[in-house]
Enzyme design. Structure first.
Site, PDB file in Angstrom:
ATOM      1  N   ARG A  26      -8.485 -20.759   4.924  1.00 51.01           N
ATOM      2  CA  ARG A  26      -8.196 -19.932   6.084  1.00 51.01           C
ATOM      3  C   ARG A  26      -9.469 -19.321   6.689  1.00 51.01           C
ATOM      4  O   ARG A  26     -10.479 -20.006   6.834  1.00 51.01           O
ATOM      5  CB  ARG A  26      -7.127 -18.892   5.729  1.00 51.01           C
ATOM      6  CG  ARG A  26      -5.785 -19.534   5.340  1.00 51.01           C
ATOM      7  CD  ARG A  26      -4.904 -18.652   4.475  1.00 51.01           C
ATOM      8  NE  ARG A  26      -4.415 -17.502   5.198  1.00 51.01           N
ATOM      9  CZ  ARG A  26      -3.344 -17.510   5.997  1.00 51.01           C
ATOM     10  NH1 ARG A  26      -2.658 -18.615   6.208  1.00 51.01           N
ATOM     11  NH2 ARG A  26      -2.939 -16.396   6.584  1.00 51.01           N
ATOM     12  N   ASP A 155      -9.210  -5.108  10.818  1.00 48.91           N
ATOM     13  CA  ASP A 155      -7.921  -5.387  11.452  1.00 48.91           C
ATOM     14  C   ASP A 155      -7.811  -4.467  12.661  1.00 48.91           C
ATOM     15  O   ASP A 155      -8.226  -3.309  12.597  1.00 48.91           O
ATOM     16  CB  ASP A 155      -6.781  -5.104  10.467  1.00 48.91           C
ATOM     17  CG  ASP A 155      -5.449  -5.699  10.909  1.00 48.91           C
ATOM     18  OD1 ASP A 155      -5.010  -5.375  12.043  1.00 48.91           O
ATOM     19  OD2 ASP A 155      -4.836  -6.455  10.146  1.00 48.91           O
ATOM     20  N   TYR A 169      -1.064  -0.658   3.857  1.00 48.44           N
ATOM     21  CA  TYR A 169      -2.072  -1.590   4.368  1.00 48.44           C
ATOM     22  C   TYR A 169      -2.878  -0.949   5.491  1.00 48.44           C
ATOM     23  O   TYR A 169      -4.108  -1.035   5.521  1.00 48.44           O
ATOM     24  CB  TYR A 169      -1.402  -2.866   4.867  1.00 48.44           C
ATOM     25  CG  TYR A 169      -2.338  -3.810   5.593  1.00 48.44           C
ATOM     26  CD1 TYR A 169      -3.193  -4.653   4.889  1.00 48.44           C
ATOM     27  CD2 TYR A 169      -2.387  -3.844   6.989  1.00 48.44           C
ATOM     28  CE1 TYR A 169      -4.057  -5.511   5.553  1.00 48.44           C
ATOM     29  CE2 TYR A 169      -3.243  -4.695   7.660  1.00 48.44           C
ATOM     30  CZ  TYR A 169      -4.085  -5.528   6.941  1.00 48.44           C
ATOM     31  OH  TYR A 169      -4.946  -6.365   7.610  1.00 48.44           O
ATOM     32  N   MET A 171      -3.468   2.181   6.035  1.00 49.66           N
ATOM     33  CA  MET A 171      -4.344   3.208   5.473  1.00 49.66           C
ATOM     34  C   MET A 171      -5.550   2.591   4.775  1.00 49.66           C
ATOM     35  O   MET A 171      -6.685   3.077   4.911  1.00 49.66           O
ATOM     36  CB  MET A 171      -3.558   4.088   4.503  1.00 49.66           C
ATOM     37  CG  MET A 171      -2.480   4.932   5.159  1.00 49.66           C
ATOM     38  SD  MET A 171      -1.467   5.818   3.955  1.00 49.66           S
ATOM     39  CE  MET A 171      -2.680   6.973   3.299  1.00 49.66           C
ATOM     40  N   LYS A 173      -6.939  -0.412   5.315  1.00 45.38           N
ATOM     41  CA  LYS A 173      -7.868  -0.992   6.284  1.00 45.38           C
ATOM     42  C   LYS A 173      -8.607   0.084   7.075  1.00 45.38           C
ATOM     43  O   LYS A 173      -9.775  -0.096   7.450  1.00 45.38           O
ATOM     44  CB  LYS A 173      -7.126  -1.937   7.233  1.00 45.38           C
ATOM     45  CG  LYS A 173      -6.874  -3.322   6.674  1.00 45.38           C
ATOM     46  CD  LYS A 173      -8.171  -4.067   6.371  1.00 45.38           C
ATOM     47  CE  LYS A 173      -7.912  -5.521   6.027  1.00 45.38           C
ATOM     48  NZ  LYS A 173      -9.136  -6.223   5.568  1.00 45.38           N
TER      49      LYS A 173
END
Length: 268
Positions: A26, A155, A169, A171, A173
């Site tokens: 990926r 993100d 998630y 928090m 990031k």
């Protein structure tokens, strides 16, 4: 995608080395391939995707001998100082130097309010915040020696636009984003630290716990001004730009096809 950035030779004139965590496939694999194409020697880190990592290394070494290696490790090793020290030793024993560290490894899954538990917190903060920080700290002496840099994959939901039902998630990031800015101050002028914030640049695998239903996928695509999912190569392009941008530190490039301009905070 053809990347035009030139490899900057370290002070000792040797071919530079890049480590990318979680890079068996990926986006991570795209970064590895793009860097290798630009002349880097690459360290492919993986945890559960060793077969994919070895296949990638074989492909790259066929193109240029002794230019790619695989290191297998659970990033939970950062919890143990002796295990972390051994991991760092393994990294440095591959090519003897490190010029670029790319934090790509990440876990991503929902944690809706009312169903949040300690295991989610521990795993999501480990991969998205704690491991990047402790790896950066441990590898700092070697990056300083090469006047190298760190690039973090973040993100668009890490800043002001939280993903609905992904509280932990989001928090984690957000913590990683602040790490980038904090380390840019702390590590300057020897080491630069930057980030790339993808939008929807690759969809979760259909058979994983991160899978998104087809209807939801269509809604997401329709919400993107560019009307398409981004490509992993487009993330790799931005990573290599930041590696070569010698007067840029503490910056975060958004690569999301304009999605963050219209995002209301939910999946659609």
């Amino acid at each position: 995608m053809n990347l035009d950035y030139n490899v900057t030779q370290p002070n000792n004139g040797s071919t530079p080395v890049m480590l990318v965590t979680g890079s068996a496939k990926r986006i991570g694999a795209a970064i590895v391939k793009a860097a290798h194409n630009q002349g880097y020697r690459v360290i492919i880190h993986c945890h559960q995707s060793e077969q994919d990592a070895q296949a990638l290394a074989t492909q790259l070494n066929h193109t240029r001998a002794n230019s790619a290696v695989v290191i297998v490790a659970d990033l939970a090793i950062v919890e143990d100082s002796s295990a972390l020290a051994e991991f760092i030793e393994d990294i440095m024993s591959t090519f003897g130097q490190l010029d670029v560290l790319v934090h790509n490894a990440s876990r991503f899954y929902p944690s809706p309010l009312g169903d949040i538990h300690h295991a989610q917190w521990d795993e999501l903060f480990l991969t998205n915040a704690k491991a990047p920080l402790l790896l950066s700290q441990a590898l700092l002496p070697y990056l300083k020696e090469q006047k190298g840099c760190i690039v973090s994959l973040l993100d668009i939901h890490a800043h002001d636009k939280p993903f609905s039902n992904y509280i932990v998630y989001n928090m984690a990031k957000a913590a990683h984003r602040m790490m980038v800015q904090s380390l840019a101050l702390e590590m300057a002028p020897e080491v630069r630290v930057n980030g790339v914030a993808p939008g929807v640049n690759v969809l979760p695998e259909a058979n994983s716990d991160q899978a998104i239903e087809a209807k939801q996928q269509r809604s997401i695509i329709n919400s993107i001004p560019m009307r398409r999912i981004g490509h992993p190569d487009e993330i790799a392009h931005s990573v290599l730009y930041l590696v070569g941008a010698h007067y840029v530190t503490g910056e975060i490039i958004t690569v999301d096809g304009g999605r963050s301009l219209t995002l209301a905070g939910s999946l659609v």
